[in-house]
Design a protein around this motif. Structure first.
Motif, short mmCIF file in Angstrom:
data_model
loop_
_atom_site.label_atom_id
_atom_site.label_comp_id
_atom_site.label_asym_id
_atom_site.label_seq_id
_atom_site.Cartn_x
_atom_site.Cartn_y
_atom_site.Cartn_z
N LYS A 57 13.44 -4.25 -2.32
CA LYS A 57 14.32 -3.12 -2.66
C LYS A 57 13.51 -1.87 -3.02
N THR A 58 12.47 -2.02 -3.86
CA THR A 58 11.70 -0.84 -4.26
C THR A 58 10.90 -0.28 -3.08
N LEU A 59 10.37 -1.16 -2.25
CA LEU A 59 9.64 -0.68 -1.06
C LEU A 59 10.58 0.03 -0.09
N THR A 60 11.76 -0.55 0.10
CA THR A 60 12.73 0.06 1.02
C THR A 60 13.08 1.47 0.56
N THR A 61 13.39 1.61 -0.71
CA THR A 61 13.73 2.93 -1.25
C THR A 61 12.57 3.91 -1.08
N THR A 62 11.37 3.46 -1.42
CA THR A 62 10.19 4.32 -1.32
C THR A 62 9.93 4.75 0.12
N TYR A 63 9.98 3.79 1.02
CA TYR A 63 9.69 4.11 2.41
C TYR A 63 10.77 4.99 3.03
N GLN A 64 12.00 4.85 2.58
CA GLN A 64 13.05 5.74 3.06
C GLN A 64 12.78 7.18 2.60
N HIS A 80 12.66 4.41 16.35
CA HIS A 80 13.00 3.04 16.69
C HIS A 80 12.04 2.06 15.99
N GLN A 81 10.76 2.37 16.04
CA GLN A 81 9.77 1.51 15.39
C GLN A 81 10.00 1.48 13.87
N TYR A 82 10.26 2.63 13.27
CA TYR A 82 10.55 2.71 11.84
C TYR A 82 11.74 1.81 11.48
N LEU A 86 11.57 -1.39 9.14
CA LEU A 86 12.38 -1.38 7.91
C LEU A 86 13.24 -2.63 7.85
N ASP A 87 13.81 -3.02 8.98
CA ASP A 87 14.65 -4.21 9.04
C ASP A 87 13.86 -5.48 8.75
N GLU A 88 12.60 -5.50 9.16
CA GLU A 88 11.74 -6.68 9.00
C GLU A 88 10.95 -6.66 7.69
N ASP A 94 4.03 -6.46 4.91
CA ASP A 94 4.45 -5.06 5.01
C ASP A 94 3.74 -4.36 6.17
N ASN A 95 4.46 -4.19 7.26
CA ASN A 95 3.92 -3.43 8.39
C ASN A 95 4.43 -2.00 8.41
N LEU A 96 5.47 -1.73 7.62
CA LEU A 96 6.05 -0.40 7.59
C LEU A 96 5.15 0.59 6.85
#
Length: 123
Positions: A57-64, A80-82, A86-88, A94-96
């Motif tokens: 959750k924290t990584l998702t928020t940060t990366y967004q 598309h890659q992002y 993000l989905d994975e 962490d590849n994002l």
């Protein structure tokens, strides 16, 4: 102001570890009224987060938030890659983050280039 540089450097790194601490620091910084006491509190919070692992959750928020720097300039392929990364996204795989660090370098986003999270992803 020194605290502003410290905060700019650590902002997304803090967000990746604790939304609660991120929000608290934003409250501390409100109105740009900074004191030596607040500087020490900021340092203590940052030090305390060194041993905290990011969550999905924290990584998702940060990366967004970081993606926001690229959304108008990225190619369709990069978008598309992002979205796929993000989905994975998993904190232990962490590849994002590295992808966003590559985009930071490609598009020369100065603010992000000076950000702790991007610097650490580049090492």
């Amino acid at each position: 102001m020194k605290w502003q540089k410290v905060w700019a450097f650590n902002k997304y790194w803090v967000m990746s570890k604790s939304q609660k601490q991120y929000d608290y620091i934003r409250l501390l910084a409100k109105n740009n009224q900074w004191t030596p006491q607040k500087s020490q509190e900021l340092k203590n919070i940052i030090d305390s987060l060194k041993s905290v692992s990011p969550t999905k959750k924290t990584l998702t928020t940060t990366y967004q938030h970081i993606w926001g720097y690229f959304k108008r300039i990225a190619t369709d392929e990069e978008l598309h890659q992002y979205l796929n990364l993000l989905d994975e996204l998993q904190p232990d795989n962490d590849n994002l983050g590295p992808f966003l660090a590559q985009l930071t370098n490609k598009y020369q986003i100065d603010y992000l280039k000076k950000s702790r999270i991007i610097i650490e992803l580049n090492t």
